[in-house]
Design a protein around this motif. Structure first.
Motif, short mmCIF file in Angstrom:
data_model
loop_
_atom_site.label_atom_id
_atom_site.label_comp_id
_atom_site.label_asym_id
_atom_site.label_seq_id
_atom_site.Cartn_x
_atom_site.Cartn_y
_atom_site.Cartn_z
N GLU A 28 0.82 -1.22 0.00
CA GLU A 28 0.00 0.00 0.00
C GLU A 28 0.85 1.27 0.00
O GLU A 28 0.41 2.32 -0.45
CB GLU A 28 -0.95 0.02 1.21
N GLY A 29 2.07 1.21 0.50
CA GLY A 29 2.93 2.39 0.55
C GLY A 29 3.98 2.44 -0.54
O GLY A 29 4.73 3.41 -0.64
N ALA A 30 4.06 1.40 -1.35
CA ALA A 30 5.11 1.29 -2.37
C ALA A 30 4.88 2.28 -3.51
O ALA A 30 3.75 2.74 -3.71
CB ALA A 30 5.14 -0.14 -2.90
N PRO A 31 5.92 2.62 -4.23
CA PRO A 31 7.29 2.10 -4.14
C PRO A 31 8.10 2.85 -3.07
O PRO A 31 7.85 4.02 -2.78
CB PRO A 31 7.86 2.36 -5.53
N TYR A 32 9.08 2.15 -2.50
CA TYR A 32 9.91 2.67 -1.42
C TYR A 32 11.30 3.02 -1.92
O TYR A 32 11.87 2.32 -2.76
CB TYR A 32 10.03 1.65 -0.29
N ASP A 33 11.86 4.08 -1.35
CA ASP A 33 13.26 4.44 -1.63
C ASP A 33 14.19 3.41 -1.00
O ASP A 33 15.25 3.12 -1.54
CB ASP A 33 13.59 5.82 -1.05
N GLY A 34 13.80 2.90 0.16
CA GLY A 34 14.62 1.93 0.85
C GLY A 34 13.79 1.05 1.75
O GLY A 34 12.71 1.44 2.21
N ILE A 35 14.29 -0.16 1.97
CA ILE A 35 13.65 -1.11 2.87
C ILE A 35 14.75 -1.61 3.81
O ILE A 35 15.82 -2.00 3.36
CB ILE A 35 13.02 -2.29 2.11
N VAL A 36 14.47 -1.57 5.11
CA VAL A 36 15.41 -2.06 6.11
C VAL A 36 14.72 -3.16 6.89
O VAL A 36 13.60 -2.99 7.36
CB VAL A 36 15.85 -0.94 7.08
N CYS A 37 15.38 -4.29 7.03
CA CYS A 37 14.84 -5.40 7.78
C CYS A 37 15.74 -5.65 8.98
O CYS A 37 16.96 -5.74 8.85
CB CYS A 37 14.77 -6.65 6.90
N ALA A 38 15.14 -5.79 10.14
CA ALA A 38 15.90 -6.03 11.38
C ALA A 38 15.80 -7.48 11.84
O ALA A 38 16.00 -7.78 13.01
CB ALA A 38 15.39 -5.09 12.47
N ALA A 39 15.51 -8.38 10.91
CA ALA A 39 15.46 -9.81 11.21
C ALA A 39 16.17 -10.55 10.08
O ALA A 39 16.11 -10.14 8.93
CB ALA A 39 14.02 -10.27 11.34
N ALA A 40 16.83 -11.63 10.44
CA ALA A 40 17.67 -12.35 9.47
C ALA A 40 16.86 -13.25 8.55
O ALA A 40 15.90 -13.88 8.96
CB ALA A 40 18.72 -13.18 10.20
#
Length: 120
Positions: free
Chosen positions: A49-61
């Motif tokens: 719903e918010g895409a497209p994103y400049d960046g995506i950060v994930c804090a889980a492996a």
């Protein structure tokens, strides 16, 4: 999310546990972090719903990023996540240029993050 909110115009954080999302919303509101939206959902699927994103950060492996994340990333954008490398993880940046995704390890550090959990 709070830290990123000081670096970005808007942050969307996806939390799979409703109680944690509610607590995060409350804390962020109390601390006046007005540019963070916390939603409940499956982070593996991202948040189209918010895409497209400049960046995506994930804090889980995770071993690999999902196709949904790739689809939701703006051309020229980056995804940063801890990649499973056996017993530890390395911080990885994936850059999107057109339909091409390049991956690079950031630094020479090893980490241990919680696993990214798919809700399905």
């Amino acid at each position: 999310a709070a830290l990123l909110s000081r670096l970005c115009k808007k942050v969307i954080s996806v939390e799979r546990i409703p109680e944690l999302a509610k607590r995060a919303r409350s804390t962020l509101k109390e601390l006046k972090y007005g540019n963070v939206e916390v939603i409940v959902g499956n982070a593996v699927l991202g948040y189209p719903e918010g895409a497209p994103y400049d960046g995506i950060v994930c804090a889980a492996a995770t071993q690999d990023i999902s196709a949904q994340w790739k689809d939701q990333l703006k051309d020229g954008g980056s995804i940063v996540f801890p990649k499973n490398m056996g017993l530890y993880q390395k911080l990885v940046r994936v850059k999107k240029k057109g339909d091409l995704f390049t991956e690079e390890i950031i630094g020479d550090y090893s980490f241990v993050f919680v696993p990214l959990v798919d809700m399905d």
